[in-house]
Design a protein around this motif. Sequence first.
Motif, PDB file in Angstrom:
ATOM      1  N   ARG A 120       0.828  -1.211   0.000  1.00 46.69           N
ATOM      2  CA  ARG A 120       0.000   0.000   0.000  1.00 46.69           C
ATOM      3  C   ARG A 120       0.865   1.264   0.000  1.00 46.69           C
ATOM      4  N   ARG A 127      -2.405   6.420  -5.572  1.00 47.16           N
ATOM      5  CA  ARG A 127      -3.684   6.481  -4.860  1.00 47.16           C
ATOM      6  C   ARG A 127      -4.111   7.925  -4.611  1.00 47.16           C
ATOM      7  N   VAL A 131      -7.549   9.753  -5.745  1.00 44.42           N
ATOM      8  CA  VAL A 131      -8.450  10.455  -4.821  1.00 44.42           C
ATOM      9  C   VAL A 131      -8.832  11.814  -5.392  1.00 44.42           C
ATOM     10  N   LEU A 147     -19.462   6.485  -0.494  1.00 47.36           N
ATOM     11  CA  LEU A 147     -18.111   6.515   0.056  1.00 47.36           C
ATOM     12  C   LEU A 147     -17.430   7.841  -0.251  1.00 47.36           C
ATOM     13  N   PRO A 150     -11.397   9.194  -0.673  1.00 43.86           N
ATOM     14  CA  PRO A 150     -10.269   8.349  -0.243  1.00 43.86           C
ATOM     15  C   PRO A 150     -10.652   6.876  -0.083  1.00 43.86           C
ATOM     16  N   ALA A 151     -11.836   6.622   0.478  1.00 36.84           N
ATOM     17  CA  ALA A 151     -12.286   5.241   0.644  1.00 36.84           C
ATOM     18  C   ALA A 151     -12.589   4.603  -0.701  1.00 36.84           C
ATOM     19  N   LEU A 152     -13.168   5.378  -1.619  1.00 36.17           N
ATOM     20  CA  LEU A 152     -13.477   4.863  -2.953  1.00 36.17           C
ATOM     21  C   LEU A 152     -12.194   4.532  -3.702  1.00 36.17           C
ATOM     22  N   TYR A 154      -9.353   3.641  -2.354  1.00 36.20           N
ATOM     23  CA  TYR A 154      -8.815   2.424  -1.744  1.00 36.20           C
ATOM     24  C   TYR A 154      -9.543   1.201  -2.276  1.00 36.20           C
ATOM     25  N   MET A 155     -10.877   1.294  -2.389  1.00 36.80           N
ATOM     26  CA  MET A 155     -11.652   0.177  -2.904  1.00 36.80           C
ATOM     27  C   MET A 155     -11.268  -0.137  -4.349  1.00 36.80           C
ATOM     28  N   GLN A 158      -7.980  -2.048  -4.404  1.00 40.54           N
ATOM     29  CA  GLN A 158      -8.137  -3.443  -4.003  1.00 40.54           C
ATOM     30  C   GLN A 158      -8.879  -4.254  -5.060  1.00 40.54           C
TER      31      GLN A 158
END
Length: 213
Positions: A120, A127, A131, A147, A150-152, A154-155, A158
């Motif tokens: 990561r 990343r 964002v 979301l 930042p969370a989107l 990260y998703m 992944q």
Amino acid sequence: MTAMTTGTPSRADANRRRILDIALAELLRDPDASMDQIARAAGVVRRTVYGHFPSREALISTLLDGAVEAVAAAYAEGRAGAGDPAECVARTTLAVWRVADRYRILVGLAQRSVTVQGIRDRFTPVREACVEVLRQGLEEGVFSSPLPAPALAYMHEQMLFALMEAVNDGLLAAAEAGSSAAVTLLSTAGVPVSRATALVAELSDVTTARPAG
């Protein structure tokens, strides 16, 4: 004397680069390839490989660093030619996948020898750029998600790793994986699947039609 001094590192760098290239090819062929196998494929003794990389884990970590650099360059190239945020996500995903496909076997291998946090951390600059694009799209209404950006991001990261593993496991054809990944990321950002599919198809056609070089 000076010429010899400057020439030696160049030969060492060339040997190191060749070992890395051959190691990647061997690992793509056999993910469990040993340092002995890599040395034989490179036409050198094992001691030469260990002279550059003290362990198999160090070799894989170095290959991962190279993969991250290539992904970052591909992302920047895809983003440079994009218009709105949706096109940016599509272009960057297609560009990244073309590079990442060569390195996708490293995802699973790296998880055995490099901490997940280490992986990561390597992708932090990419990343952060994602964002920024996602935040712009959410603010402009191009994307719709419960979301935060930042969370989107990260998703999305992944999901790309998961799709690479799906290709590695034979669950997804490599030839169509890039387009599938782009449509998937757009749809999870709230873009209707029909629009996402049409946009990715259009961009894929343009890329295919572009003359080589």
